[in-house]
Design a protein around this motif. Structure first.
Motif, short mmCIF file in Angstrom:
data_model
loop_
_atom_site.label_atom_id
_atom_site.label_comp_id
_atom_site.label_asym_id
_atom_site.label_seq_id
_atom_site.Cartn_x
_atom_site.Cartn_y
_atom_site.Cartn_z
N LEU A 495 0.67 -1.24 0.44
CA LEU A 495 -0.09 0.45 -0.34
C LEU A 495 1.14 1.15 -0.16
CD1 LEU A 495 -2.39 1.34 -0.06
CD2 LEU A 495 -2.65 1.18 2.70
N ALA A 496 1.95 1.04 0.35
CA ALA A 496 2.87 2.46 0.88
C ALA A 496 4.16 2.73 -0.61
CB ALA A 496 3.71 1.74 1.79
N GLU A 497 3.76 1.68 -0.88
CA GLU A 497 4.01 1.97 -2.99
C GLU A 497 3.77 2.66 -3.38
OE1 GLU A 497 7.91 1.64 -3.78
OE2 GLU A 497 8.53 0.32 -2.79
N GLN A 498 2.10 2.02 -3.12
CA GLN A 498 0.58 2.22 -4.11
C GLN A 498 0.33 4.26 -4.40
OE1 GLN A 498 -3.03 -0.34 -4.07
NE2 GLN A 498 -3.79 1.94 -4.04
N LEU A 499 0.46 4.08 -2.97
CA LEU A 499 0.10 5.03 -1.87
C LEU A 499 1.70 6.59 -2.38
CD1 LEU A 499 -0.99 5.33 1.44
CD2 LEU A 499 -2.53 6.22 -0.05
N TYR A 500 2.87 5.94 -2.44
CA TYR A 500 4.29 7.26 -2.89
C TYR A 500 4.06 7.26 -4.19
CZ TYR A 500 8.45 8.12 -3.53
OH TYR A 500 9.88 8.62 -3.93
N ALA A 501 3.99 6.26 -5.27
CA ALA A 501 3.05 6.61 -6.90
C ALA A 501 2.53 6.99 -6.97
CB ALA A 501 2.99 4.89 -7.59
N GLU A 502 0.75 7.07 -6.10
CA GLU A 502 -0.29 7.81 -6.70
C GLU A 502 0.43 9.85 -6.05
OE1 GLU A 502 -3.55 6.11 -5.06
OE2 GLU A 502 -4.70 7.76 -5.56
N LEU A 503 0.38 9.84 -4.47
CA LEU A 503 1.06 10.83 -4.21
C LEU A 503 1.88 12.26 -5.40
CD1 LEU A 503 0.63 10.03 -0.76
CD2 LEU A 503 -1.00 11.41 -1.70
N THR A 504 3.17 11.36 -5.38
CA THR A 504 3.84 11.91 -6.33
C THR A 504 3.54 12.40 -7.06
OG1 THR A 504 5.61 10.33 -5.05
CG2 THR A 504 6.46 11.04 -7.41
N PHE A 558 -8.43 7.91 11.96
CA PHE A 558 -8.37 7.08 11.32
C PHE A 558 -9.04 7.19 9.27
CE2 PHE A 558 -7.40 5.71 15.32
CZ PHE A 558 -6.49 4.65 14.93
N VAL A 559 -8.65 6.84 8.16
CA VAL A 559 -9.82 6.89 7.18
C VAL A 559 -9.15 5.67 6.50
CG1 VAL A 559 -9.12 9.44 6.72
CG2 VAL A 559 -7.06 7.53 5.81
N LYS A 560 -10.71 5.57 5.70
CA LYS A 560 -10.67 4.02 5.17
C LYS A 560 -9.57 4.28 3.74
CE LYS A 560 -14.16 2.23 7.10
NZ LYS A 560 -13.69 1.32 7.81
N ILE A 561 -9.27 2.69 3.89
CA ILE A 561 -7.90 2.43 2.59
C ILE A 561 -8.08 3.06 1.07
CG2 ILE A 561 -6.66 1.08 1.68
CD1 ILE A 561 -6.35 -0.47 3.58
N GLU A 562 -9.33 3.16 0.68
CA GLU A 562 -9.67 3.04 -0.42
C GLU A 562 -9.82 4.76 -0.59
OE1 GLU A 562 -11.29 1.70 2.24
OE2 GLU A 562 -13.65 2.26 2.00
N ASN A 563 -10.15 5.21 0.15
CA ASN A 563 -9.73 6.72 0.86
C ASN A 563 -8.57 8.39 1.54
OD1 ASN A 563 -12.48 6.95 0.02
ND2 ASN A 563 -13.05 7.24 2.43
N VAL A 564 -7.46 7.08 1.21
CA VAL A 564 -6.10 7.46 2.05
C VAL A 564 -5.56 8.78 1.37
CG1 VAL A 564 -4.52 7.44 2.54
CG2 VAL A 564 -5.95 5.63 2.94
N ALA A 565 -5.65 8.31 -0.35
CA ALA A 565 -4.81 9.09 -1.19
C ALA A 565 -5.41 10.22 -1.21
CB ALA A 565 -4.71 8.75 -2.50
N THR A 566 -6.89 10.47 -1.28
CA THR A 566 -7.31 11.73 -1.85
C THR A 566 -7.89 12.48 -0.56
OG1 THR A 566 -9.30 10.37 -2.96
CG2 THR A 566 -9.90 12.24 -1.93
N ALA A 567 -7.40 11.36 1.24
CA ALA A 567 -7.43 12.39 2.76
C ALA A 567 -6.32 13.45 2.65
CB ALA A 567 -7.89 11.09 3.53
#
Length: 586
Positions: A495-504, A558-567
């Motif tokens: 998930l960290a890798e995925q978030l990293y790519a998305e946020l970057t 806390f936020v739902k996993i599916e909403n993390v990037a947006t949050a």
RNA sequence: CGGAGCGUAGCUCAGCCUGGCUAGAGCGCCAGCUUUGGGAGCUGGAUGUCGCAGGUUCGAAUCCUGUCGCUCCGACCA
């Protein structure tokens, strides 16, 4: 950025040579390392913060029409001689010699070079106004480097120089810079405020310093809570001392009386003499540009040397040595006075503070060791050459304008704007032709921001027991992703890798703590460095479909996993807006 | 430059006063095992011109002299 791919040497223990919080944290968070006293190597995180501040400075300089140049640090001494600063600024100049034994100086600031440039390149009113700036390394032979980046031998400074046709136009340039500075510090997330300032050796006649309130600051600022007045203590004035100066005559003539062993104001104020400090005249012997002078103050006042320099026009003042004092007055400190009948040196200028105007019934030294005079009337007994404000304002005195009590607090100077006038343009022939074909010197201004000092001031203003609290605009990274397991196929790491790519991809500045360390180590480091938002990715919360957001200095949510990037994006946007709201519009 | 203090392992420091065995601790580092939500545990290991130079002494980290460096207080400044 991946943590393991960069270099962040954090320190668990405080280095012994750091004194103030920001200095300790610079070292502990792995932003800088000391080469030697006053010289620091910037490590990757430190460089990132430095670049961010520089970027803000550039944007705001460009916005008000200043244009960027780059001036050599290594400069020929002759232009320094031409401006006169080769001697007046001698103490801060580093000198270097080349193979041919020719001398060079390392630039502490660049008025000379820029004025010479203007002299060569600007010749018509059509080319004005102009404002040149640069961001670069400066060198100053500091007597005592201190507090890490706060006072260093080498530091990064933004310096700007404006050229205008006349005083009114120069004020417009000055105001633009003043406003730009206000925006710069606000954008950096720094609470800095302008105060009236002394102009010191740079010269000029109008100046403000931008100050960051801090107990560890090296400046004292006098201010009125109404917000209408704030000035550096070197410049500050008030309605005068709280206790009034006695003005009633007590005797037709001075009376000399013995005061064996009494050499301080306090001793004379004590029994058996009981002369209150404000009824005494303090006589100081100073050497102003190698000539002895006398400065008279009320016994309970302190001399302000910056004012003495300003009022006398001297470029250097210092207290006289014991020998010089005796040569001038024939007595030793503790028994000095300026009563005309006791003066033996003819050509001794006497400066007196305004608080003494009209004073009568005063006591002062008799220029005879072990004796004082009482019943002194200053108008009758002392020939004052010049009256002026020489005293240092004390807390509680009343503001000249509002009449409210003044307060004093310490602060760090991060920026300084000067109206220079024609001091340099005249000396270096920076002249232009007006519409009528008449020649005039350019009216100049100069403007500095200590970039590296600003960096440290941000830390000094924002820290707690765990570490730094970076404002978002200057944080080395905005978000720290903290997977509690870094095994490549683990849920947190994936998930960290995925978030990293998305946020970057969305433009966020993210660091991924991919170190195979225990959670405690990662948390402590993230808090120490002070990333504004930490995102904890752990098995437990993830099993519930949640992950944790932990703003530095704020509360866990806390936020739902599916909403993390947006949050995260939303949080960054909101935080960004919060800082933007604090910036005055141009 | 004036005043004060400190230089011992990568870091923080003990040992020095009152000279004496092989120079120590904690943290960090390396290897292995264990552990895995707030700077873990166990076992083993590497690491020092005791700032430098000279002197006193049978013998110096320790005492003396000099020197260099650093930190703090004061004068200087972005």
């Amino acid at each position: 950025m991946r943590w393991t791919q960069t270099f962040i040497p954090t320190l668990k223990e405080t280095p012994a040579d750091a004194e103030i919080a920001s200095h300790k944290l610079l070292l502990r968070a792995g932003l800088v390392r000391k080469l030697t006293g006053g010289l620091y190597t910037f490590l990757p995180l430190g460089v990132r913060v430095l670049r961010k501040i520089e970027r803000i400075v550039r944007e705001e300089m460009d916005r008000v029409g200043a244009i960027e140049v780059s001036i050599p640090c290594l400069q020929p001494p002759d232009i320094w001689q031409q401006s006169g600063r080769y001697t007046t600024a001698a103490e801060v100049l580093y000198h270097v010699f080349d193979r041919a034994k020719k001398e060079w100086v390392l630039s502490p600031t660049a008025e000379e070079v820029i004025t010479q440039l203007a002299a060569n390149e600007l010749s018509s009113y059509r080319q004005l106004p102009r404002n040149f700036y640069q961001i670069g390394v400066k060198f100053r032979d500091e007597i005592r480097p201190r507090f890490g980046l706060m006072r260093a031998k080498e530091f990064v400074m933004k310096d700007a120089y404006s050229f205008d046709v006349n005083d009114a136009a120069a004020m417009v340039s000055y105001r633009k810079m003043y406003d730009a500075y206000t925006r710069i510090f606000a954008r950096c997330g720094l609470r800095a405020f302008p105060v009236e300032a002394d102009t010191g050796v740079i010269g000029g006649n109008y100046s403000h310093e931008f100050m960051v309130p801090a107990e560890t600051g090296e400046n004292e600022v006098v201010y009125c809570e109404s917000g209408q007045y704030a000035a550096n203590i070197e410049k500050a004035t008030s309605r005068g001392p709280l206790a009034g100066t006695p003005t009633a005559s007590t005797s037709p003539a001075p009376e000399k009386f013995p005061t064996p062993g009494v050499v301080t104001i306090d001793a004379l104020a004590a029994a058996p003499y009981n002369v209150a400090a404000h009824q005494q005249i303090k006589t100081l012997v100073y050497v102003a540009d190698s000539k002895p002078i006398l400065v008279l103050l009320r016994g309970d006042d302190q001399l302000n040397e910056a004012k003495l320099m300003a009022r006398t026009g001297a470029t250097q003042v210092r207290p006289a040595t014991a020998d010089e004092v005796f040569a001038a007055l024939g007595a030793h400190p503790g028994s000095l006075g300026a009563v005309k009948t006791t003066l033996r040196v003819a050509d001794l200028r006497i400066y007196a503070d305004r608080a003494l105007q009209g004073a009568a019934g005063m006591t002062t030294g008799a220029n005879d060791d072990g004796f004082h005079f009482r019943h002194i009337e200053i108008a009758r007994d002392i020939e004052v050459n010049q009256w002026a404000d020489f005293r240092t304002v004390q807390a509680g005195e009343l503001d000249v304008e509002t009449g409210q009590p003044l307060k004093i607090r310490r602060a760090i100077e991060v920026g300084h704007v000067f109206k220079l006038g024609t001091k340099y343009s005249e000396k270096m022939n920076a002249l232009y032709l007006d519409e009528a074909g008449k020649q005039h010197p350019c009216v100049m201004g100069c403007y500095g921001i200590g970039v590296t000092r600003t960096l440290q001031a941000i830390i000094e203003q924002g820290n707690d027991k765990d570490g730094i609290l970076w404002p978002l605009p200057t944080a080395p990274f905005a978000v720290c992703l903290t997977p509690l397991s870094v095994a490549p196929d683990s849920a947190p790491m994936k998930l960290a890798e995925q978030l990293y790519a998305e946020l970057t991809a969305r433009g966020a500045e993210v660091i991924l703590d991919d170190r195979d360390e225990r959670p405690g180590v990662k948390f402590k480091d993230a808090d120490l460095i002070g990333f504004p938002l930490r995102v904890n990715l752990g098995e437990k919360a993830m099993a519930r479909g949640e992950i944790e957001l932990k703003p530095r200095g704020g509360n866990l949510s806390f936020v739902k996993i599916e909403n993390v990037a947006t949050a995260i994006s939303d949080w960054l946007a909101a935080e960004s807006a919060r800082y933007a709201a604090a910036v005055p519009s141009a």
